[in-house]
Scaffold this motif. Structure first.
Motif, PDB file in Angstrom:
ATOM      1  N   ALA A 403       0.832  -1.204   0.000  1.00  0.00           N
ATOM      2  CA  ALA A 403       0.000   0.000   0.000  1.00  0.00           C
ATOM      3  C   ALA A 403       0.868   1.257   0.000  1.00  0.00           C
ATOM      4  N   LEU A 404       1.996   1.195   0.689  1.00  0.00           N
ATOM      5  CA  LEU A 404       2.903   2.346   0.703  1.00  0.00           C
ATOM      6  C   LEU A 404       3.487   2.585  -0.684  1.00  0.00           C
ATOM      7  N   ALA A 405       3.793   1.508  -1.403  1.00  0.00           N
ATOM      8  CA  ALA A 405       4.372   1.654  -2.739  1.00  0.00           C
ATOM      9  C   ALA A 405       3.366   2.215  -3.738  1.00  0.00           C
ATOM     10  N   LEU A 406       2.078   1.944  -3.511  1.00  0.00           N
ATOM     11  CA  LEU A 406       1.073   2.449  -4.441  1.00  0.00           C
ATOM     12  C   LEU A 406       0.980   3.965  -4.432  1.00  0.00           C
ATOM     13  N   ASP A 407       1.355   4.597  -3.337  1.00  0.00           N
ATOM     14  CA  ASP A 407       1.269   6.051  -3.247  1.00  0.00           C
ATOM     15  C   ASP A 407       2.463   6.762  -3.870  1.00  0.00           C
ATOM     16  N   LEU A 408       3.477   6.010  -4.305  1.00  0.00           N
ATOM     17  CA  LEU A 408       4.662   6.642  -4.882  1.00  0.00           C
ATOM     18  C   LEU A 408       4.409   7.061  -6.326  1.00  0.00           C
ATOM     19  N   PRO A 409       4.960   8.206  -6.737  1.00  0.00           N
ATOM     20  CA  PRO A 409       4.826   8.627  -8.142  1.00  0.00           C
ATOM     21  C   PRO A 409       5.906   7.980  -9.008  1.00  0.00           C
ATOM     22  N   LEU A 410       6.295   6.744  -8.711  1.00  0.00           N
ATOM     23  CA  LEU A 410       7.348   6.034  -9.424  1.00  0.00           C
ATOM     24  C   LEU A 410       6.855   4.639  -9.763  1.00  0.00           C
ATOM     25  N   ARG A 411       7.569   4.015 -10.680  1.00  0.00           N
ATOM     26  CA  ARG A 411       7.274   2.622 -11.007  1.00  0.00           C
ATOM     27  C   ARG A 411       7.923   1.737  -9.958  1.00  0.00           C
ATOM     28  N   VAL A 412       7.127   0.912  -9.302  1.00  0.00           N
ATOM     29  CA  VAL A 412       7.609   0.096  -8.184  1.00  0.00           C
ATOM     30  C   VAL A 412       7.361  -1.369  -8.500  1.00  0.00           C
ATOM     31  N   GLU A 413       8.399  -2.177  -8.302  1.00  0.00           N
ATOM     32  CA  GLU A 413       8.273  -3.630  -8.414  1.00  0.00           C
ATOM     33  C   GLU A 413       8.474  -4.224  -7.033  1.00  0.00           C
ATOM     34  N   PHE A 414       7.523  -5.008  -6.584  1.00  0.00           N
ATOM     35  CA  PHE A 414       7.519  -5.579  -5.238  1.00  0.00           C
ATOM     36  C   PHE A 414       7.622  -7.085  -5.356  1.00  0.00           C
ATOM     37  N   SER A 415       8.492  -7.683  -4.533  1.00  0.00           N
ATOM     38  CA  SER A 415       8.644  -9.136  -4.540  1.00  0.00           C
ATOM     39  C   SER A 415       8.920  -9.611  -3.124  1.00  0.00           C
ATOM     40  N   GLY A 446      16.049  11.284  -7.803  1.00  0.00           N
ATOM     41  CA  GLY A 446      15.828  11.460  -9.234  1.00  0.00           C
ATOM     42  C   GLY A 446      15.621  10.139  -9.947  1.00  0.00           C
ATOM     43  N   ALA A 447      14.993   9.181  -9.269  1.00  0.00           N
ATOM     44  CA  ALA A 447      14.809   7.841  -9.821  1.00  0.00           C
ATOM     45  C   ALA A 447      13.481   7.739 -10.557  1.00  0.00           C
ATOM     46  N   THR A 448      13.391   6.741 -11.415  1.00  0.00           N
ATOM     47  CA  THR A 448      12.147   6.438 -12.129  1.00  0.00           C
ATOM     48  C   THR A 448      11.637   5.038 -11.810  1.00  0.00           C
ATOM     49  N   HIS A 449      12.474   4.224 -11.176  1.00  0.00           N
ATOM     50  CA  HIS A 449      12.114   2.833 -10.941  1.00  0.00           C
ATOM     51  C   HIS A 449      12.645   2.416  -9.570  1.00  0.00           C
ATOM     52  N   ILE A 463      14.976  -6.702   4.145  1.00  0.00           N
ATOM     53  CA  ILE A 463      14.251  -5.878   3.176  1.00  0.00           C
ATOM     54  C   ILE A 463      15.276  -5.127   2.343  1.00  0.00           C
ATOM     55  N   GLY A 464      15.155  -5.216   1.028  1.00  0.00           N
ATOM     56  CA  GLY A 464      16.031  -4.499   0.119  1.00  0.00           C
ATOM     57  C   GLY A 464      15.256  -3.467  -0.672  1.00  0.00           C
ATOM     58  N   VAL A 465      15.788  -2.263  -0.751  1.00  0.00           N
ATOM     59  CA  VAL A 465      15.185  -1.182  -1.530  1.00  0.00           C
ATOM     60  C   VAL A 465      16.245  -0.686  -2.511  1.00  0.00           C
ATOM     61  N   THR A 466      15.961  -0.805  -3.793  1.00  0.00           N
ATOM     62  CA  THR A 466      16.904  -0.424  -4.842  1.00  0.00           C
ATOM     63  C   THR A 466      16.229   0.577  -5.774  1.00  0.00           C
ATOM     64  N   ASP A 467      16.975   1.596  -6.179  1.00  0.00           N
ATOM     65  CA  ASP A 467      16.442   2.571  -7.141  1.00  0.00           C
ATOM     66  C   ASP A 467      17.498   2.854  -8.204  1.00  0.00           C
ATOM     67  N   ASP A 468      17.052   3.374  -9.334  1.00  0.00           N
ATOM     68  CA  ASP A 468      17.948   3.686 -10.451  1.00  0.00           C
ATOM     69  C   ASP A 468      18.276   5.171 -10.509  1.00  0.00           C
ATOM     70  N   ARG A 501      28.432   6.858  -7.144  1.00  0.00           N
ATOM     71  CA  ARG A 501      28.033   8.014  -7.934  1.00  0.00           C
ATOM     72  C   ARG A 501      27.493   7.546  -9.285  1.00  0.00           C
ATOM     73  N   GLY A 502      26.325   8.043  -9.622  1.00  0.00           N
ATOM     74  CA  GLY A 502      25.680   7.612 -10.852  1.00  0.00           C
ATOM     75  C   GLY A 502      24.695   6.490 -10.672  1.00  0.00           C
ATOM     76  N   GLY A 503      24.640   5.918  -9.463  1.00  0.00           N
ATOM     77  CA  GLY A 503      23.673   4.878  -9.157  1.00  0.00           C
ATOM     78  C   GLY A 503      24.123   3.510  -9.648  1.00  0.00           C
ATOM     79  N   PRO A 504      23.320   2.490  -9.361  1.00  0.00           N
ATOM     80  CA  PRO A 504      22.087   2.535  -8.569  1.00  0.00           C
ATOM     81  C   PRO A 504      22.373   2.546  -7.077  1.00  0.00           C
ATOM     82  N   THR A 505      21.349   2.840  -6.301  1.00  0.00           N
ATOM     83  CA  THR A 505      21.448   2.824  -4.847  1.00  0.00           C
ATOM     84  C   THR A 505      20.760   1.571  -4.316  1.00  0.00           C
ATOM     85  N   MET A 506      21.479   0.803  -3.517  1.00  0.00           N
ATOM     86  CA  MET A 506      20.941  -0.416  -2.905  1.00  0.00           C
ATOM     87  C   MET A 506      21.036  -0.272  -1.396  1.00  0.00           C
TER      88      MET A 506
END
Length: 514
Positions: A403-415, A446-449, A463-468, A501-506
């Protein structure tokens, strides 16, 4: 150590050519640390022996020449390198500053071995050099132990906690070093490791080098066997005989008899040694890691002291975090719902006075009061959701994160799924930690995913959170990640960050559930 940030560690591979090459490289690195520890241990005693026993085997003879520049280098670098080592031990400088502690001991050994005479300055000069050299050596052994712990954790998969007492200040550094039992364990480790413990990591490179040397010794016999042709040697005076010592490899490369087994016996032997070294390299590293942990890790008394210190720190952080949360709730109530409720009471008082004189105006005020009550109710619900979200209490952590991911203005993949619900305090801490991470991603990355992965293994919630995004997140820079570390530390949790620098962030969260 619990409650801190750490680098992501996947461990060294255990099979294949890559594992063999990596095991060989790590073995050579451990050999270098062993030699550095031996040089540090021998520097000050060798300097004293060189003064007391000028004819000792370590002293350079007259034919070795004067190497005054080595003594000059020692005098010039001893104090600055020791000062940099103190800054490193205090946590005010990086590991490169600590590595400079190796320079004075190495220069001391080199000067003693190459200088053809007593040290410059005589007895007094040796004494004035030996005193700071002892301090430099103790700090240098501590740096070697730190490097060994880091390398063992990275390549052997055996994490070793640092057992040292907190740094009390530069004025008490001597007392700090001498009274800390970990200092004696470091010195003992350097002696035992140099005396034979390093065989576990030096044996594979030694086998490989010896096998290659055995094959290399086939030069003359193989050429003779295969009837290689060489260009004719021009005539000249005969060369004087040179002393030669027969080696085992030379014996193996010599035909056993003119018509029987020839030098080819050395080829399978050399290849077998190389293969054995490559095979043993990655497999002896975990054994060496456990051996290092038994000596460099904290003993039971040190573990209890570290645990008490950690609990005291996390208790203080928890109290501070709870006080900050109480202030936030009070501020939100005062500026939000409380203000609206006060305004609604005043509106109702005004409407009560206008009921008979102006029913229409009273009706408008009642409508305004109703709207204020609706907004106040929404703000109270938001406040309660910030304390403990109803979806978390009703449906558990996985659905709450979805439910928290649904409120994000980003594309989220949950597993990922959880076999059972963790304890309520762990659920709450993990939920708000992920919530803050996602808020940081939305505002600053500044991520999109975004990828969110939830898992449970061996009593630990992961729990792992990764962004591009653009990367560059560093807990040491005083960002919001420091607050996450402190909150997770109350549960013995760990925050692991990898953000080039330049990503991704894990970002990985690990919270024990026991």
């Amino acid at each position: 150590m619990s409650g801190g940030s750490t680098a992501l560690n996947t461990g060294a591979p255990r099979h294949g050519i890559g594992a063999a090459a990596r095991g060989l490289a790590y073995g050579l690195a451990f050999c270098g640390l062993t030699l550095a520890g031996a040089a540090i241990l021998l520097a000050a005693p060798a300097l004293v022996l060189d003064v007391l026993l000028p004819g000792a085997p370590l002293s350079g003879g007259p034919s070795s020449g004067d190497r005054l520049h080595l003594w000059l280098g020692l005098v010039v670098t001893l104090v600055p390198c020791t000062a940099l080592g103190v800054r490193w031990a205090a946590g005010r400088a990086g590991p490169t500053a600590g590595a400079t502690l190796l320079v004075p001991p190495v220069l001391t050994i080199a000067a003693i071995l190459t200088y053809g005479g007593p040290p410059p300055g005589g007895d007094h000069g040796a004494v004035w050099l030996a005193i700071p050299l002892v301090l430099c050596g103790v700090l240098g052994i501590r740096w070697v132990a730190w490097a060994t712990r880091s390398l063992v954790g990275a390549c052997c998969g055996v994490p070793i906690a640092a057992p040292y007492q907190p740094f009390p200040g530069a004025r008490q550094i001597a007392r700090w070093l001498l009274t800390d039992t970990a200092t004696g364990r470091d010195l003992l480790w350097a002696a035992v490791n140099a005396g034979g413990g390093c065989v576990l990591v030096t044996a594979p490179p030694g086998l490989i080098l010896y096998g290659l040397g055995t094959i290399d010794a086939l030069d003359t016999p193989v050429q003779h066997t295969l009837q290689f042709t060489r260009p004719p040697v021009p005539p000249g005076p005969p060369l004087p005989p040179q002393p030669y010592t027969e080696r085992l490899t030379d014996w193996l490369a010599t035909p056993l008899n003119p018509g029987g087994l020839t030098a080819w016996l050395a080829i399978p032997l050399g290849l077998a040694m190389v293969a054995l070294g490559l095979y043993l390299g990655p497999r002896l590293l975990p054994v060496y890691g456990r051996f290092a942990r038994s000596m460099l890790g904290p003993n039971r008394q040190a573990e209890l002291a570290l645990r008490v210190r950690h609990l005291a720190q996390t208790r203080s952080d928890t109290i501070d975090s709870g006080a900050a949360e109480m202030r936030r709730i009070e501020r939100d109530l005062h500026d939000g719902a409380q203000a609206r409720l006060v305004a609604m009471g005043m509106t109702l008082d005004a409407a009560e006075g206008l009921v008979e004189a102006s029913p229409a105006a009273a009706r408008a005020l009642l409508t305004e009061a109703r709207d204020s009550s609706i907004k106040a109710l929404e703000e109270l619900r938001d406040l309660v959701r910030g304390i403990h979200p109803p979806v978390l209490a009703d449906r558990g952590l996985v659905d709450a994160l979805r439910a928290l991911a649904l409120d994000l203005p980003l594309r989220v993949e949950f597993s990922g799924e959880l076999p059972d619900r963790p304890p309520a305090p762990v659920e709450s801490a993990a939920y708000f930690a992920v919530s803050e991470l996602l808020a940081n991603v939305s505002k600053h990355a500044g991520a999109t995913h975004v990828w969110i992965d939830v898992g449970y293994a061996r009593g630990t919630l992961r729990i792992g959170v990764t962004d591009d995004g653009r990367g560059g997140a560093d807990p040491a820079q005083g960002t919001g990640l420091r607050g996450l570390e402190r909150r997770l530390a109350a549960f013995d949790g760990v925050l692991a960050v990898s953000s080039p620098r330049g990503g991704p962030t894990m970002v990985n969260l690990e919270i024990p559930c026991a």
